[in-house]
Design an enzyme around this catalytic site. Structure first.
Site, mmCIF file in Angstrom:
data_model
loop_
_atom_site.group_PDB
_atom_site.id
_atom_site.type_symbol
_atom_site.label_atom_id
_atom_site.label_comp_id
_atom_site.label_asym_id
_atom_site.label_seq_id
_atom_site.Cartn_x
_atom_site.Cartn_y
_atom_site.Cartn_z
ATOM 1 N N ASP A 334 0.823 -1.213 0.000
ATOM 2 C CA ASP A 334 0.000 0.000 0.000
ATOM 3 C C ASP A 334 0.859 1.266 0.000
ATOM 4 O O ASP A 334 1.966 1.275 0.532
ATOM 5 C CB ASP A 334 -0.914 -0.004 1.230
ATOM 6 N N HIS A 351 2.182 3.486 -9.191
ATOM 7 C CA HIS A 351 2.007 2.055 -9.455
ATOM 8 C C HIS A 351 3.154 1.516 -10.286
ATOM 9 O O HIS A 351 3.618 0.401 -10.073
ATOM 10 C CB HIS A 351 0.668 1.801 -10.142
ATOM 11 N N LEU A 443 10.443 -20.692 -4.297
ATOM 12 C CA LEU A 443 9.419 -19.872 -3.650
ATOM 13 C C LEU A 443 8.085 -20.005 -4.403
ATOM 14 O O LEU A 443 8.075 -20.019 -5.634
ATOM 15 C CB LEU A 443 9.886 -18.410 -3.718
HETATM 16 C C1 IPE Z 1 -1.633 0.259 -3.326
HETATM 17 O O1 IPE Z 1 -1.390 1.614 -3.405
HETATM 18 C C2 IPE Z 1 -1.796 -0.347 -4.680
HETATM 19 C C3 IPE Z 1 -3.177 -0.699 -4.997
HETATM 20 C C4 IPE Z 1 -4.211 -0.575 -4.229
HETATM 21 C C5 IPE Z 1 -3.399 -1.221 -6.314
HETATM 22 P P1 IPE Z 1 -2.576 2.661 -3.370
HETATM 23 O O2 IPE Z 1 -2.907 3.007 -4.765
HETATM 24 O O3 IPE Z 1 -3.698 2.180 -2.539
HETATM 25 O O4 IPE Z 1 -1.869 3.881 -2.706
HETATM 26 P P2 IPE Z 1 -2.511 4.883 -1.685
HETATM 27 O O5 IPE Z 1 -3.016 4.069 -0.528
HETATM 28 O O6 IPE Z 1 -3.625 5.576 -2.403
HETATM 29 O O7 IPE Z 1 -1.390 5.769 -1.326
HETATM 30 C C1 IPE Z 2 -5.524 -2.715 -0.476
HETATM 31 O O1 IPE Z 2 -5.158 -1.401 -0.608
HETATM 32 C C2 IPE Z 2 -5.471 -3.374 -1.806
HETATM 33 C C3 IPE Z 2 -4.148 -3.539 -2.393
HETATM 34 C C4 IPE Z 2 -3.006 -3.211 -1.873
HETATM 35 C C5 IPE Z 2 -4.146 -4.153 -3.674
HETATM 36 P P1 IPE Z 2 -6.232 -0.223 -0.741
HETATM 37 O O2 IPE Z 2 -5.436 1.013 -0.762
HETATM 38 O O3 IPE Z 2 -7.103 -0.492 -1.856
HETATM 39 O O4 IPE Z 2 -7.051 -0.382 0.597
HETATM 40 P P2 IPE Z 2 -7.921 0.675 1.383
HETATM 41 O O5 IPE Z 2 -8.812 1.326 0.382
HETATM 42 O O6 IPE Z 2 -6.957 1.647 1.960
HETATM 43 O O7 IPE Z 2 -8.614 -0.143 2.393
HETATM 44 MG MG MG Z 3 -4.153 2.433 -0.544
#
Ligand code: IPE
Ligand code: IPE
Ligand code: MG
Length: 554
Positions: A334, A351, A443
């Site tokens: 995240d 990303h 792995l």
């Molecule tokens: C995690 O990073 C990747 C995915 C959910 C695909 P985020 O895109 O959720 O990044 P933040 O939480 O908005 O910073």
């Molecule tokens: C969880 O992250 C999903 C992934 C990392 C793929 P999100 O950023 O989507 O989760 P929330 O919205 O903070 O719960």
């Molecule tokens: Mg996120």
């Protein structure tokens, strides 16, 4: 394949891409010709297609070929870093065409289209992407793309009716033929009856509807959009020619008039020239030495395994006692979006940057000797985001699979999640890597894409209900083991350590069944900023925890 329209379409591509476009077209045409040669028996023709395909596989590794068409294809693949492995299925399909085809219904017909044509068109799309002018389809337009391809195939089939019938083939679904009683027999006997004419009229109307997908190119680069829109116009002109041919359709392939073609192509040439002149394109870099040509057998794959590259500072993993090592670490990656926003970049950049961190985790997991690593890449809730962001996330995953930077490591790759709404090519790439690495013993890397814990539990419950309904299991005796056996990956062990980056302390619908007794670790760095040392740190912390599983401390 011999359609002069394809030549005209390649002329609409930017100059730098045309040689690769021609190489792909030439290869597809040669294979088609080999499959169609009337001087040979079907088995012989199949063998010729197979030999050509095999030779290409070897020559891709060698980087050159004495056959001019294959040489052009090898050269283009190496120059543009195309992964031709997805063509293998299309080539096998061409080989199998030599034995004649029968389709019970449209679904069977469509499956054939999908396997035989889509991979070629996808290669062209990869080319555009490599040059920096992506033929990106919005996710909500994937279905249009599929219709478009089906329409192209139906147009081709109607055009080539006379040639196919001469060989005893009629590449139309029985379902469509049966709707016009007598039409099939009449066509096979070369008689242009009312039923035959009505069938063809119905099918040209259908094809016209399928190729007319104006929304498909919305938001696409204007040069790439011109290529696709012109293809659609040429196909409609082709269908007009089929309609106008009448009984001549059974004698030769009809073609649109020069005037009709010029009306379409002249403005398209001006539009595409202008569009490309305004776009800075990436010319190919130096040729890479080798490109995978087809799915090598697992054995062949394993001989080429290499150790993970060391950390850039040469840091080595900590020593963790075997009985303190987690068997399964699951990671919620995240913070990509916030990482980008913090730098004033668009979220998709986050990303893209996150991909390198995922590779780092795989390297770190191999070095420390972890058995199972599961990464959360895209959740069932992430569909709530902007289409552009979703496309970037899924595209980055697909590109990574195609480029295969972890392909030669001792990693068994697999996917957890549901195919619904995912782009077809991503699903194909995931399944391909799963097959390719299925016998690896190092792995196990499970990537969760379009994964949701509740979705998984619901589907598992449905599978159990079905088993009970079928009498395979007594509903009164269902236990936890039965549930676990009906999960999508029954061999996946419980998660010992769940680690989330990005300074959030929640589970976000991740692996509810497997994490029910997991140790939790939350860290504040955004995902693109972590590397394998952070994984080792989390594992070290885990190794110091006391797990009781409900028991009492001694
Ligand atoms: C995690 O990073 C990747 C995915 C959910 C695909 P985020 O895109 O959720 O990044 P933040 O939480 O908005 O910073
Ligand atoms: C969880 O992250 C999903 C992934 C990392 C793929 P999100 O950023 O989507 O989760 P929330 O919205 O903070 O719960
Ligand atoms: Mg996120």
């Amino acid at each position: 394949m011999h359609d002069p329209g394809i030549y005209a379409l390649i002329q609409l591509m930017p100059t730098v891409l045309r040689p690769a476009g021609w190489a792909l077209w030439a290869a597809a045409t040669v294979l088609d010709d080999l499959a169609d040669q009337r001087d040979a028996e079907p088995a012989e023709r199949a063998a010729r297609v197979e030999a050509w395909t095999q030779a290409l596989h070897c020559e891709l590794a060698a980087g050159t070929s004495r056959d001019p068409v294959r040489h052009a294809l090898v050269d283009s693949a190496l120059r543009w870093r195309l992964d031709l492995s997805s063509l293998r299925g299309a080539m096998i399909s061409t080989r199998d065409d030599t034995r004649g085809r029968h389709f019970a219904d449209w679904a069977a017909w469509r499956a054939w289209c999908n396997g035989a044509i889509t991979p070629w068109v996808d290669q062209v799309r990869h080319l555009f992407e490599r040059a920096g002018a992506p033929m990106t389809l919005r996710l909500d337009r994937q279905q249009d793309y599929q219709w478009f391809i089906d329409g192209a195939r139906l147009t081709d089939t109607l055009t080539d009716l006379s040639a196919d019938l001469a060989q005893g083939d009629l590449f139309l679904p029985q379902e469509a033929l049966d709707a016009f009683p007598g039409a099939e027999d009449d066509l096979r006997q070369g008689s242009w009856s009312q039923a035959a004419a009505a069938l063809v009229r119905e099918l040209t109307a259908l094809a016209r509807q399928w190729v007319t997908r104006p929304a498909m190119t919305t938001g696409m680069h204007p040069g790439a959009a011109t290529v696709l829109n012109t293809a659609a116009s040429l196909m409609r002109a082709q269908l007009d020619a089929v309609d106008a041919a009448g009984h001549a359709l059974l004698k030769r392939a009809p073609r649109p008039s020069l005037a009709a073609r010029t009306r379409i192509l002249a403005p398209a040439r001006i539009r595409s020239k202008l569009a490309w002149s305004l776009t800075p394109l990436t010319a190919p870099g130096p040729r890479r030495p080798t490109v995978a040509a087809s799915e090598p057998s697992p054995e062949a794959d394993d001989t080429a395994l290499r150790p993970p590259p060391p950390h850039r500072d040469g840091v080595r993993p900590p020593q963790i006692a075997a009985d303190r090592m987690p068997a399964h670490v699951a990671v919620i990656m995240d913070g990509n979006g916030r990482w980008a926003e913090q730098r004033g970049l668009p979220r998709p950049e986050g990303h893209r940057a996150g991909t390198a961190a995922a590779h780092e985790m795989v390297h770190g997991a191999l070095e420390i000797g972890l058995r199972h690593l599961t990464l959360y890449a895209f959740s069932t809730e992430n569909w709530k985001r902007d289409t552009e962001e979703i496309t970037t996330i899924l595209e980055a995953i697909r590109r990574d699979l195609d480029e295969g930077p972890i392909r030669d490591l001792d990693v068994r790759q697999r996917w957890l999640g549901h195919p619904d709404k995912l782009p077809q090519e991503l699903v194909q790439a995931l399944l391909r890597e799963e097959r390719r690495t299925s016998t690896r013993t190092g792995l196990t890397l499970t990537v969760c894409i379009n994964y949701g814990g509740r979705d998984e539990i619901t589907r598992t419950a449905a599978a159990l209900a079905q088993a009970a309904h079928a009498g395979d299991i007594d509903p009164h005796l269902i236990g936890q083991d039965d549930f676990a056996r009906h999960l999508p990956h029954p061999d996946m062990p419980d998660v010992d350590l769940l680690w989330r980056t990005g300074n959030e302390q929640r589970i976000s619908n991740f692996l509810p069944w497997h994490t029910s007794y997991a140790e939790l670790c939350f860290t504040s760095d955004y995902w693109p900023d972590v590397d394998r040392r952070d994984l080792w740190q989390a594992i070290t912390e885990y190794s110091r925890r006391q797990r009781r599983h409900g028991g009492a401390t001694r």
